[in-house]
Design a protein around this motif. Structure first.
Motif, PDB file in Angstrom:
ATOM      1  N   ARG A 272      -3.432   5.069  -1.937  1.00 55.87           N
ATOM      2  CA  ARG A 272      -4.280   6.031  -1.215  1.00 55.87           C
ATOM      3  C   ARG A 272      -3.823   7.432  -1.573  1.00 55.87           C
ATOM      4  O   ARG A 272      -2.690   7.813  -1.320  1.00 55.87           O
TER       5      ARG A 272
ATOM      6  N   ASN B  18      -9.914   3.658  -0.356  1.00 56.00           N
ATOM      7  CA  ASN B  18      -9.534   4.584   0.706  1.00 56.00           C
ATOM      8  C   ASN B  18     -10.777   5.016   1.460  1.00 56.00           C
ATOM      9  O   ASN B  18     -11.646   5.633   0.866  1.00 56.00           O
TER      10      ASN B  18
ATOM     11  N   SER C 255       0.696   5.593   0.078  1.00 53.59           N
ATOM     12  CA  SER C 255      -0.140   6.735   0.392  1.00 53.59           C
ATOM     13  C   SER C 255       0.545   7.996  -0.125  1.00 53.59           C
ATOM     14  O   SER C 255       1.698   8.258   0.212  1.00 53.59           O
TER      15      SER C 255
ATOM     16  N   GLU D 217       0.850  -1.189   0.000  1.00 53.97           N
ATOM     17  CA  GLU D 217       0.000   0.000   0.000  1.00 53.97           C
ATOM     18  C   GLU D 217       0.886   1.240   0.000  1.00 53.97           C
ATOM     19  O   GLU D 217       1.876   1.300   0.717  1.00 53.97           O
TER      20      GLU D 217
END
Length: 161
Positions: A159, A134, A50, A48
């Motif tokens: 995200r 998200n 961000s 993941e």
């Protein structure tokens, strides 16, 4: 900032001084890690990223990563599930992605993007499935991991914030 001292009980593996490392038997210096901590045949199934900031800056940071994934010499697809509206066909072209190796999927009316990403992962026709969930709950993360392992693929959640 304070650091706690390293004690003999806090070190799990014996450490050799530099001099001892040169005179120690080879099998003592280069020990194989325990089998339960080394999984070369099973890389992480879920990652993941961000990004925070202006959307165009976030996409600029994302472009080289997606370009690399789209150029993978593999018989399977790079699949993008429910990408943001700013990630268009023209953006893919301008970013230099190999559009012949990319699938863009949008969920149907009765389907969430998480369900679609899991389905794409389970089918095993993609080497990497990129989603934009998200927020992503721990249950959703577990679903993606399970589906990725089943389809022998990688799940990457982006995200944008």
């Amino acid at each position: 900032m304070q650091f706690s001292p390293i004690t003999a009980s806090s070190v799990q593996h014996p450490q050799l001084s530099l001099f001892e490392a040169f005179i120690a038997p080879v099998n003592q210096v280069f020990q194989k890690p325990p089998a339960d901590t080394w999984r070369a045949e099973a890389p992480e199934a879920f990652s993941e990223l961000s990004f925070r900031g202006a959307p165009e800056n976030c996409l600029s940071l994302l472009a080289p990563m997606l370009r690399e994934l789209s150029d993978v010499e593999h018989m399977r697809w790079l699949t993008l599930v429910a990408p943001p509206a700013s990630l268009t066909q023209s953006w893919l072209r301008e970013a230099g992605l190999n559009r012949e190796r990319i699938l863009l999927l949008q969920p149907k009316a009765n389907q969430t993007s998480l369900q679609l990403a899991c389905e794409a992962l389970r089918l095993g026709r993609s080497h990497t499935v990129v989603s934009w969930a998200n927020p992503l709950s721990s249950h959703g993360r577990q679903q993606l991991i399970s589906a990725a392992l089943q389809g022998e693929a990688q799940s990457l959640n982006i995200r944008l914030g």
